[in-house]
Design a protein around this motif. Structure first.
Motif, PDB file in Angstrom:
ATOM      1  N   VAL A 188      25.052  55.344  48.057  1.00  0.00           N
ATOM      2  CA  VAL A 188      25.156  55.634  46.623  1.00  0.00           C
ATOM      3  C   VAL A 188      26.504  56.295  46.330  1.00  0.00           C
ATOM      4  CG1 VAL A 188      24.155  56.913  44.705  1.00  0.00           C
ATOM      5  CG2 VAL A 188      22.651  55.868  46.413  1.00  0.00           C
ATOM      6  N   LYS A 206      23.293  44.620  53.612  1.00  0.00           N
ATOM      7  CA  LYS A 206      22.673  45.362  54.711  1.00  0.00           C
ATOM      8  C   LYS A 206      21.972  44.433  55.703  1.00  0.00           C
ATOM      9  CE  LYS A 206      20.122  48.440  52.514  1.00  0.00           C
ATOM     10  NZ  LYS A 206      19.342  49.679  52.626  1.00  0.00           N
ATOM     11  N   HIS A 209      18.204  44.029  56.071  1.00  0.00           N
ATOM     12  CA  HIS A 209      17.610  44.969  55.120  1.00  0.00           C
ATOM     13  C   HIS A 209      17.982  44.643  53.675  1.00  0.00           C
ATOM     14  CE1 HIS A 209      16.373  47.199  58.576  1.00  0.00           C
ATOM     15  NE2 HIS A 209      17.597  47.452  58.951  1.00  0.00           N
ATOM     16  N   LEU A 212      22.405  45.630  48.133  1.00  0.00           N
ATOM     17  CA  LEU A 212      22.364  46.513  46.968  1.00  0.00           C
ATOM     18  C   LEU A 212      23.483  46.136  46.009  1.00  0.00           C
ATOM     19  CD1 LEU A 212      21.929  49.860  48.913  1.00  0.00           C
ATOM     20  CD2 LEU A 212      20.319  49.022  47.189  1.00  0.00           C
ATOM     21  N   VAL A 219      21.425  50.412  39.704  1.00  0.00           N
ATOM     22  CA  VAL A 219      21.383  49.861  41.050  1.00  0.00           C
ATOM     23  C   VAL A 219      20.236  48.857  41.139  1.00  0.00           C
ATOM     24  CG1 VAL A 219      20.112  51.900  41.827  1.00  0.00           C
ATOM     25  CG2 VAL A 219      21.146  50.403  43.526  1.00  0.00           C
ATOM     26  N   PHE A 220      20.487  47.776  41.871  1.00  0.00           N
ATOM     27  CA  PHE A 220      19.499  46.730  42.082  1.00  0.00           C
ATOM     28  C   PHE A 220      19.442  46.441  43.574  1.00  0.00           C
ATOM     29  CE2 PHE A 220      18.570  42.080  42.429  1.00  0.00           C
ATOM     30  CZ  PHE A 220      17.255  42.142  41.987  1.00  0.00           C
ATOM     31  N   TYR A 221      18.236  46.232  44.068  1.00  0.00           N
ATOM     32  CA  TYR A 221      18.031  46.073  45.512  1.00  0.00           C
ATOM     33  C   TYR A 221      17.339  44.736  45.764  1.00  0.00           C
ATOM     34  CZ  TYR A 221      16.925  47.755  50.296  1.00  0.00           C
ATOM     35  OH  TYR A 221      16.850  47.940  51.648  1.00  0.00           O
ATOM     36  N   PRO A 223      15.895  42.494  48.653  1.00  0.00           N
ATOM     37  CA  PRO A 223      15.591  42.496  50.081  1.00  0.00           C
ATOM     38  C   PRO A 223      16.035  41.184  50.714  1.00  0.00           C
ATOM     39  CG  PRO A 223      13.628  41.961  48.853  1.00  0.00           C
ATOM     40  CD  PRO A 223      14.697  42.262  47.834  1.00  0.00           C
ATOM     41  N   LYS A 260      22.010  40.407  38.819  1.00  0.00           N
ATOM     42  CA  LYS A 260      20.833  40.573  39.681  1.00  0.00           C
ATOM     43  C   LYS A 260      20.374  39.210  40.197  1.00  0.00           C
ATOM     44  CE  LYS A 260      18.723  44.575  37.322  1.00  0.00           C
ATOM     45  NZ  LYS A 260      17.497  45.058  36.625  1.00  0.00           N
ATOM     46  N   ASN A 261      20.317  38.254  39.288  1.00  0.00           N
ATOM     47  CA  ASN A 261      19.900  36.904  39.693  1.00  0.00           C
ATOM     48  C   ASN A 261      20.882  36.311  40.701  1.00  0.00           C
ATOM     49  OD1 ASN A 261      17.843  37.225  37.894  1.00  0.00           O
ATOM     50  ND2 ASN A 261      18.707  35.896  36.318  1.00  0.00           N
ATOM     51  N   ILE A 264      20.044  37.604  44.012  1.00  0.00           N
ATOM     52  CA  ILE A 264      18.840  36.930  44.538  1.00  0.00           C
ATOM     53  C   ILE A 264      19.189  35.534  45.061  1.00  0.00           C
ATOM     54  CG2 ILE A 264      16.611  35.928  43.871  1.00  0.00           C
ATOM     55  CD1 ILE A 264      16.442  38.922  44.235  1.00  0.00           C
ATOM     56  N   PHE A 297      10.844  34.687  47.141  1.00  0.00           N
ATOM     57  CA  PHE A 297      11.534  35.942  46.833  1.00  0.00           C
ATOM     58  C   PHE A 297      10.852  36.680  45.694  1.00  0.00           C
ATOM     59  CE2 PHE A 297      15.109  35.253  49.573  1.00  0.00           C
ATOM     60  CZ  PHE A 297      15.608  36.527  49.754  1.00  0.00           C
ATOM     61  N   THR A 301       8.901  40.497  45.979  1.00  0.00           N
ATOM     62  CA  THR A 301       9.435  41.723  45.367  1.00  0.00           C
ATOM     63  C   THR A 301       8.795  42.119  44.052  1.00  0.00           C
ATOM     64  OG1 THR A 301      11.089  40.378  44.243  1.00  0.00           O
ATOM     65  CG2 THR A 301      11.737  41.371  46.344  1.00  0.00           C
ATOM     66  N   GLN A 302       8.132  41.177  43.386  1.00  0.00           N
ATOM     67  CA  GLN A 302       7.688  41.487  42.035  1.00  0.00           C
ATOM     68  C   GLN A 302       6.303  42.127  42.047  1.00  0.00           C
ATOM     69  OE1 GLN A 302      10.305  40.725  39.500  1.00  0.00           O
ATOM     70  NE2 GLN A 302      10.983  40.924  41.604  1.00  0.00           N
TER      71      GLN A 302
ATOM     72  N   LEU B 300      15.014  48.791  39.761  1.00  0.00           N
ATOM     73  CA  LEU B 300      15.659  48.549  41.050  1.00  0.00           C
ATOM     74  C   LEU B 300      15.325  47.176  41.619  1.00  0.00           C
ATOM     75  CD1 LEU B 300      17.231  49.913  43.463  1.00  0.00           C
ATOM     76  CD2 LEU B 300      14.985  50.552  44.360  1.00  0.00           C
ATOM     77  N   GLN B 302      13.089  44.506  39.911  1.00  0.00           N
ATOM     78  CA  GLN B 302      12.581  43.398  39.121  1.00  0.00           C
ATOM     79  C   GLN B 302      13.717  42.557  38.563  1.00  0.00           C
ATOM     80  OE1 GLN B 302       8.843  43.298  39.176  1.00  0.00           O
ATOM     81  NE2 GLN B 302       9.852  44.442  40.787  1.00  0.00           N
TER      82      GLN B 302
END
Lengths: 308, 308
Positions: A188, A206, A209, A212, A219-221, A223, A260-261, A264, A297, A301-302, B300, B302
């Motif tokens: 961060v 990561k 993992h 980010l 912040v958006f994560y 996986p 974000k998309n 993904i 995905f 996550t959702q 984070l 969605q």
């Protein structure tokens, strides 16, 4: 739809993993980025260099994926860049067995005339001066410049790297590189320091993992998809970057929500890349498979907590 | 709302981190689990043991959070379990400086009569025989038994541990423990092997990298909230388990979809736990803060890709 310029290596790789070993196969950052971006049918051009030893069929392969290769210089008397590496059992670490720069040593990138006004520029991992040269050739300020780099340039060309970092909108690096670049352990805090160097968006990869995405205080994560086995991680980071850049170039929407998309999509494509050696999986990937994995995905996550 | 039985240590911890050092403070698995579960105002009882040296104010603290402590035995002439550890700079590894079992050495857990029909049982990290004894005392088969354990028991009481694992619905362990338990590096394969040992649900905790929930062929990934700094990781895993169990006990819905929410609640509460030494942050946590952080978790993770 936007035009996309991709700069990076087009190369030979020789790879050893616990699952097997390859001879010299097709590799390179621009190759993986291009193959990933080609999933979005964007108008993309690769800027790179190869030697006279580079097979025409590899060039045709990129062409057939819709990637303009007029910016891929062929140095007839030279040899193509070659990298060889051996992955450890955990697949997270590797030893470099050989790095032969060859034609890359004197690479002077030339952006094709038709792409000097591209809206999106993806600077794949290369010497920062080469990356800068590409930016200098653009006749219109691109809407979005994405930079990928690695610890090697932090060790030997930090000043040049920082000059490029100043000029980009997005940087994609892995967690250890983010720590090295900033001297901060917390990602961060590292991301905040990188923001201050220039990029409004910071993507920290990561590996298994996930990744980010940082922007201001957001912040958006994303996986990584948990996989039964990772066959060969080579090119996963470049495939991520290519998916990210390709999706942004296609959609033209540079908002944080849309980015974000893009993350993904990058993660989704990278999850395919590691399933086979080198580019094999990406070359044969079809849209139906991508669609199905995007659905995975989403399931991964959702969630649906009612917040009152 | 279901009744919840929590078994685990109630203890003294002494902690050193790069940020500072504590004297003996309140700790223990049942303490952290109870504090997390108390956020859901469930009807919960702690089953544990302390010595005559254990301050009444700590017992009152648990009581005041609505946790029934009639199952916390006080051995007047004994000393409370004590653990001391020092975290390394990366906060992911630690050295144990002292482990004094004291009254825990002869602990014989007694489930209070009113809780022998509890629907949810949370078996915190303890000797597997103690965990089994609690299950044996239940007069009605619980709807859900959740087991937390650690590598220590895999080293010295693997048979007993496997006997308990057979009888639980959910197991929560960290990634290294999952690998040790199964001999598999891939967490996907490890989870499948653990399914075969008994638990229908497998939660693998990955610390700063979040947590994975496996059920049949389904998988859900809850990231950890990226934090500027982790002040003290002690109790984070127990807090996760307590949030998970507490949410399930409150909602009574044991579907996979709802268990995703339980994982998110567990991660959310764990993200608070690490902000201060020991239980300090959890003791003073209010619902408004939890609500706000759940919103952060949603932001984070969605995203909204249209899949056609």
């Amino acid at each position: 739809m936007s035009k996309l310029v991709i700069v990076g290596t087009v190369a030979f790789d020789a790879i050893e993993t616990p699952f097997g070993k390859t001879d010299k196969i097709l590799g390179g950052a621009a190759t993986f980025i291009g193959l990933a971006a080609s999933q979005f049918h964007v108008d993309a051009a690769a800027v790179s260099v190869v030697g006279g030893d580079f097979p025409q069929e590899y060039l045709d392969l990129l062409s057939n994926k819709g990637i303009d290769i007029s910016g891929v210089e062929i140095v007839k008397k030279g040899k193509t860049f070659f990298w060889s590496g051996r992955y450890h059992n955990d697949m997270n670490t590797r030893d470099t067995l050989a790095t032969e720069l060859n034609v890359l040593a004197d690479f002077n990138p030339i952006v094709p005339v038709d792409y000097k006004d591209a809206e999106v520029v993806m600077l794949g991992n290369l010497h920062p001066n080469v990356q800068m040269s590409v930016l200098d050739q653009m006749i219109k300020k691109p809407k979005m410049v994405i930079l990928d780099t690695m610890n090697f340039w932090m060790d030997c060309a930090m000043d040049e790297l920082q000059n490029v970092i100043k000029k980009v909108n997005v940087i994609t690096i892995n967690d250890e590189e983010a720590r090295q670049l900033t001297g901060e352990y917390s990602l961060v805090v590292a991301a905040r320091k990188i923001h201050e160097m220039g990029p409004q968006y910071v993507v920290i990869k990561k590996g298994e993992h996930g990744a980010l995405l940082f922007h201001d205080d957001n912040v958006f994560y994303a996986p990584a998809l948990p996989l039964e086995e990772v066959f060969d991680p080579t090119g996963a980071g470049d495939t991520f970057a290519g998916g990210f850049a390709g999706y942004l170039a296609k959609s033209g929407d540079l908002s944080f929500e849309n980015m974000k998309n893009a993350v993904i999509y990058g993660s989704t494509l990278a999850s395919f890349c590691v399933e086979k050696f080198g580019t094999e999986r990406m070359v044969n990937l079809n849209p139906h498979e991508v669609h199905k994995r995007l659905q995975q995905f989403r399931d991964l996550t959702q969630f649906d907590i009612e917040l009152t």
